[in-house]
Design an enzyme around this catalytic site. Sequence first.
Site, PDB file in Angstrom:
ATOM      1  N   SER A 189      17.964 -21.306  81.134  1.00 52.51           N
ATOM      2  CA  SER A 189      17.371 -22.157  82.156  1.00 52.51           C
ATOM      3  C   SER A 189      16.806 -21.344  83.318  1.00 52.51           C
ATOM      4  CB  SER A 189      18.401 -23.188  82.629  1.00 52.51           C
ATOM      5  OG  SER A 189      17.825 -24.147  83.466  1.00 52.51           O
TER       6      SER A 189
ATOM      7  N   ASP B  36      11.389 -23.955  85.975  1.00 56.36           N
ATOM      8  CA  ASP B  36      12.312 -22.880  85.642  1.00 56.36           C
ATOM      9  C   ASP B  36      12.022 -22.406  84.220  1.00 56.36           C
ATOM     10  OD1 ASP B  36      13.136 -25.240  84.469  1.00 56.36           O
ATOM     11  OD2 ASP B  36      15.266 -24.807  84.653  1.00 56.36           O
TER      12      ASP B  36
ATOM     13  N   ASP C  36      13.159 -22.968  81.147  1.00 59.11           N
ATOM     14  CA  ASP C  36      13.010 -23.882  80.009  1.00 59.11           C
ATOM     15  C   ASP C  36      12.309 -25.177  80.394  1.00 59.11           C
ATOM     16  OD1 ASP C  36      15.172 -24.878  81.500  1.00 59.11           O
ATOM     17  OD2 ASP C  36      16.220 -25.630  79.740  1.00 59.11           O
TER      18      ASP C  36
ATOM     19  N   ASP D 179      12.913 -27.682  82.387  1.00 60.88           N
ATOM     20  CA  ASP D 179      13.573 -28.975  82.563  1.00 60.88           C
ATOM     21  C   ASP D 179      13.701 -29.330  84.044  1.00 60.88           C
ATOM     22  OD1 ASP D 179      15.652 -27.297  83.342  1.00 60.88           O
ATOM     23  OD2 ASP D 179      17.177 -28.258  82.081  1.00 60.88           O
TER      24      ASP D 179
END
Length: 453
Positions: free
Chosen positions: A94, A236, A238, A240
Amino acid sequence: MKLFGSSGTRGVVGESLTPEFVLRVAKAAGTVWNADRVAIARDTRTTGEMFVNAASAGLASVGVDVDDLGVTPTPAAVRYCEAADVPGVIITASHNPPEFNGVKLVDDGVELSVEQLERVEDHILAEDFDVAAWDEVGSVRKVETANQDYLDELLASVDAEKIADANLTVALDPGHGAGSLVTPDFLRELGCEVRTVNAQPDGHFPGRNSEPVPENLTDLERLVRASDADVGIAHDGDADRAVFVDEHGEAISGESSLAALVAANLEPGDAAVSAVNVSQRLVDVCDAAGADLELTPIGSTNLITRIRQLWTEGVNVPVAGEGNGGVFFPNYRLVRDGAYIAAKFLELVAERPASEVVAPYQDYYNVRINVEYTREAELDAMLSAAAAYAEAADATPNTTDGYRLDYGDAWVLVRPSGTEPKVRVYAEGRSEARAQTLAEDAADALYAALDEL
């Protein structure tokens, strides 16, 4: 849970996170799921392919076929799992620095609940795995369509006409992460003029650190000003999360954008879900809307678990999230989705400037201090100090997750991170000085405990 934190399991590659460990996680998950197929996706980190291979081997060894989605934003991978009716393994850390990586597990189109993660963890710790015969091991196939299918669904799920009619110029910083492969095209398909920085996929994160906090967004702020953009958007690793910069090139706090999104989507009788470090902004929004605010321990896993519980009680939860840019719109999908969050914010910016969208929610100041540790004894000493600090305070501690002290005009929270070897101190106040003082006082108690070891 010993292995899984507030959002999967993460660690420094080669130290706390190794291919052998990821292989065991995959074997345990494959055993618990008892599925014929499992999807695997990753973000852009340089170690991602290595861990995908380890996870694929672990799943194949317990007789499970693998759909390898390649580099894919976490929400795109979750969408694929829901559409294909398969569980998923997502290799990502992440927002953590590039030397980190991690594993998220998905089933039923959402990240695993605490109870499900505990089952997987039990199998890992007991080394209790199914073993497939030599002629029953799983196979791996490449899937090339996950990102495009995700983009198509995004376009059909937001008010594209409203955004297009506003003729917005958007500055975008995907932070070299998986969002680089989707969000630029998505915004252009929405009719936005898009300017990008740090938009080439690169697991070294050369342009900025992956966490989209204000100190990492100077490039985006400059781009907004240079391109006269209506808004800046950052992800960020990934994708999300989505955080924003206003039309003046000033970073918008995640707490303020969350409050604006909740206010725009909440109706009387609804519930919003957030974590124990919730801002007073969100408390005020829910009170004004005649809606409930449910608090959980910090981390997406805990929010997801509580949202699903509320659903079983017949409660509508149109929006949930934390002040880090991670927002859920559960009636769309129970996943934090950076591109979808961005589009929902653009729907608001289509009506008025970004600075005006968040203006009602700018009255509080936030401070965060991280105190790192290297040994369990240091963590134990700091938690003991936090307990003593809370006990002596002139406020009643909320111990949902760590120790939160509310003073009416301000609050402070001390809790161990669920993903990194740190104890975090959060504070919020009506003045910056008040928040800084509260945070430093609590952090001083932790530092004193370390000095005594």
